[in-house]
Design an enzyme around this catalytic site. Structure first.
Site, short mmCIF file in Angstrom:
data_model
loop_
_atom_site.label_atom_id
_atom_site.label_comp_id
_atom_site.label_asym_id
_atom_site.label_seq_id
_atom_site.Cartn_x
_atom_site.Cartn_y
_atom_site.Cartn_z
N THR A 93 0.84 -1.21 0.00
CA THR A 93 0.00 0.00 0.00
C THR A 93 0.87 1.26 0.00
O THR A 93 0.64 2.18 -0.77
CB THR A 93 -0.96 -0.01 1.22
OG1 THR A 93 -1.86 -1.10 1.05
CG2 THR A 93 -1.74 1.28 1.33
N ASN A 100 1.78 4.37 -7.87
CA ASN A 100 0.58 4.60 -8.68
C ASN A 100 0.12 6.06 -8.63
O ASN A 100 -0.22 6.65 -9.65
CB ASN A 100 -0.56 3.67 -8.23
CG ASN A 100 -0.32 2.24 -8.66
OD1 ASN A 100 0.39 2.00 -9.65
ND2 ASN A 100 -0.90 1.29 -7.95
N TYR A 146 5.45 -0.75 8.22
CA TYR A 146 4.89 0.60 8.18
C TYR A 146 6.00 1.64 8.06
O TYR A 146 6.01 2.46 7.15
CB TYR A 146 4.08 0.84 9.46
CG TYR A 146 3.39 2.19 9.53
CD1 TYR A 146 2.28 2.46 8.72
CD2 TYR A 146 3.83 3.18 10.40
CE1 TYR A 146 1.64 3.68 8.80
CE2 TYR A 146 3.19 4.40 10.48
CZ TYR A 146 2.08 4.65 9.68
OH TYR A 146 1.45 5.87 9.75
N ARG A 187 -5.00 2.51 19.48
CA ARG A 187 -4.22 3.74 19.66
C ARG A 187 -4.52 4.32 21.03
O ARG A 187 -5.63 4.20 21.54
CB ARG A 187 -4.50 4.73 18.52
CG ARG A 187 -3.71 4.33 17.29
CD ARG A 187 -3.67 5.39 16.25
NE ARG A 187 -4.65 5.14 15.22
CZ ARG A 187 -4.72 5.84 14.09
NH1 ARG A 187 -3.87 6.81 13.86
NH2 ARG A 187 -5.62 5.57 13.19
N1 LIG Z 1 -3.45 9.11 12.78
C1 LIG Z 1 -2.18 9.41 13.01
O1 LIG Z 1 -1.82 9.72 14.14
C2 LIG Z 1 -1.17 9.41 11.88
C3 LIG Z 1 0.16 9.73 12.19
C4 LIG Z 1 1.08 9.72 11.16
C5 LIG Z 1 0.71 9.45 9.87
N2 LIG Z 1 -0.59 9.15 9.59
C6 LIG Z 1 -0.92 8.83 8.20
O2 LIG Z 1 -2.10 9.48 7.80
C7 LIG Z 1 -2.83 8.64 6.91
C8 LIG Z 1 -4.25 8.47 7.43
O3 LIG Z 1 -4.20 7.88 8.72
P1 LIG Z 1 -5.52 7.64 9.60
O4 LIG Z 1 -5.14 7.81 11.01
O5 LIG Z 1 -6.65 8.42 9.05
O6 LIG Z 1 -5.73 6.07 9.39
P2 LIG Z 1 -7.02 5.29 8.88
O7 LIG Z 1 -6.69 3.85 8.98
O8 LIG Z 1 -8.24 5.77 9.57
O9 LIG Z 1 -7.10 5.74 7.36
C9 LIG Z 1 -6.43 5.09 6.33
C10 LIG Z 1 -7.41 4.90 5.18
O10 LIG Z 1 -6.73 4.26 4.09
C11 LIG Z 1 -7.55 3.22 3.59
N3 LIG Z 1 -6.68 2.23 2.96
C12 LIG Z 1 -5.80 1.38 3.55
N4 LIG Z 1 -5.18 0.62 2.62
C13 LIG Z 1 -5.69 1.01 1.42
C14 LIG Z 1 -5.47 0.59 0.08
N5 LIG Z 1 -4.59 -0.38 -0.21
N6 LIG Z 1 -6.19 1.19 -0.90
C15 LIG Z 1 -7.09 2.16 -0.63
N7 LIG Z 1 -7.35 2.59 0.62
C16 LIG Z 1 -6.66 2.02 1.63
C17 LIG Z 1 -8.27 2.68 4.81
O11 LIG Z 1 -9.43 1.95 4.48
C18 LIG Z 1 -8.57 3.97 5.56
O12 LIG Z 1 -9.78 4.55 5.16
C19 LIG Z 1 -2.07 7.32 6.81
O13 LIG Z 1 -1.29 7.33 5.65
C20 LIG Z 1 -1.18 7.34 8.03
O14 LIG Z 1 0.00 6.62 7.82
C21 LIG Z 1 -1.53 9.12 10.57
#
Ligand SMILES: NC(=O)c1ccc[n+]([C@@H]2O[C@H](COP(=O)([O-])OP(=O)(O)OC[C@H]3O[C@@H](n4cnc5c(N)ncnc54)[C@H](O)[C@@H]3O)[C@@H](O)[C@H]2O)c1
Length: 312
Positions: A93, A100, A146, A187
């Site tokens: 991913t 992509n 990750y 979390r």
């Molecule tokens: N929440 C945090 O504290 C945090 C911190 C650092 C980075 N991030 C980054 O921010 C982004 C969003 O995080 P979040 O907390 O909203 O997490 P989340 O899991 O709620 O959101 C991720 C979304 O990506 C979708 N997804 C996963 N694999 C996929 C794929 N192969 N194709 C299409 N969709 C896919 C999931 O269904 C989900 O809706 C992520 O990239 C995460 O790494 C988040």
């Protein structure tokens, strides 16, 4: 008048849904692309009435073609429970998803922002973390799918920029919390709130003295938009987080206070590779984006607790 057409991968996730909401509110046309692995249609269902919003079920590891002005690449499970569930898929991913989306951005000349993470710093020797610190990451541990996936995505962003002049932006997001966090992803903020609302024991890993800095999701969205608005000479990476540090013990006590819970604290062994300290240096965001977080922990926790009261 419609301003821009914008693709948000991971648009049905916690952060993605807030981003879609804000972009629509600002008068843009928004396409959410999500495979609903960790995201939930409930997070975006209220947006479906908006004729300028589209929800596409698609996996970012498979190429997708659409004409847009901007891409926010958020698709990736973000919590250890979810990204370790299928570690290989997590790497795919991050890496194939980035390829992509960068290929699409190159082809249609769209600006593209990568949601990277403070996890690229691993268990850091530099504290607080500045963007020029290369990190201390275990390449073969259970978090590596990750951490290394996100590091490789950053590499790809920089290489598409250097080789193909793609207009990229990289932000490194630090711990973020708020309404619509997944209730069962382990979390710390959501865990503590749910345990407190149910008057269950609050589980603290280690001695609870390890610190984290927590940013409210509204502050993060503001930072993301400001980064996307910068001109093409600034690509980042830039830290987006709240430097105000709390120990896990302090967080647990604050949650108990705000929920009026009868929960007790219990201590469990620290998971493997769990970083002991994490705090962003946000000088770069302050100077380049004129951004800094404004929501205090107490205020953000109250909003988050209100959300969880409605679902637990
Ligand atoms: N929440 C945090 O504290 C945090 C911190 C650092 C980075 N991030 C980054 O921010 C982004 C969003 O995080 P979040 O907390 O909203 O997490 P989340 O899991 O709620 O959101 C991720 C979304 O990506 C979708 N997804 C996963 N694999 C996929 C794929 N192969 N194709 C299409 N969709 C896919 C999931 O269904 C989900 O809706 C992520 O990239 C995460 O790494 C988040």
């Amino acid at each position: 008048m419609i301003k821009k057409r914008i693709l948000v991968t991971g648009g049905a996730g916690f952060i993605g849904s807030h981003l879609c909401e804000r972009l629509l509110h600002d008068g843009n046309e928004v396409i959410s692309l999500d495979n609903y692995f960790t995201g939930d249609k409930q997070n975006i269902v209220y947006l479906l009435d908006n004729p300028y919003f589209e929800a596409v079920r698609h996996d970012v590891t498979i190429p997708y073609y659409v004409e847009v002005d901007e891409i926010y690449n958020l698709a990736c499970p973000a919590s250890p429970i979810h990204y370790q569930f299928d570690a290989i898929q997590t790497v795919k991913t991050s890496v194939i998803g980035a390829i992509n989306m960068l290929g699409l951005a190159k082809r249609i000349k769209a600006k593209i922002l990568q949601a990277s993470t403070s996890e690229v710093y691993g268990d850091p020797f530099v504290h607080p973390q500045t963007e020029d610190y290369w990190g201390n990451v275990n390449p073969i541990g259970i978090r590596s799918c990750y951490d290394e996936g996100k590091r490789c995505a950053e590499t790809l962003f920089m290489d598409y920029h250097r080789m193909n002049n793609v207009d990229i932006k990289i932000i490194r997001i630090f711990n973020t919390y708020g309404p619509r966090m997944h209730p069962h992803d382990g979390r710390v903020v959501s865990n503590f709130i749910i345990q407190a609302l149910k008057n269950e024991d609050i589980t603290i890993f280690g001695d609870g003295k390890q610190t984290r800095s927590f940013q409210y999701v509204g502050d993060l969205i503001e930072g993301m938009l400001k980064m996307m608005e910068t001109d093409s000479s600034f690509v980042g990476p830039v830290n987006i987080g709240n430097p105000h540090e709390f120990t896990m013990l302090e967080l647990a006590e604050k949650v108990i206070e705000l929920t009026g819970s009868k929960s007790k604290l219990v201590f469990c062994p620290l998971p493997s590779d769990d970083p002991k300290q994490r705090k962003p240096d946000i000088s770069l965001a302050k100077s380049k984006l004129h951004w800094e977080p404004t929501v205090q922990l107490q205020e953000g926790l109250k909003k988050t607790i209100d959300y969880f009261k409605g679902i637990v």
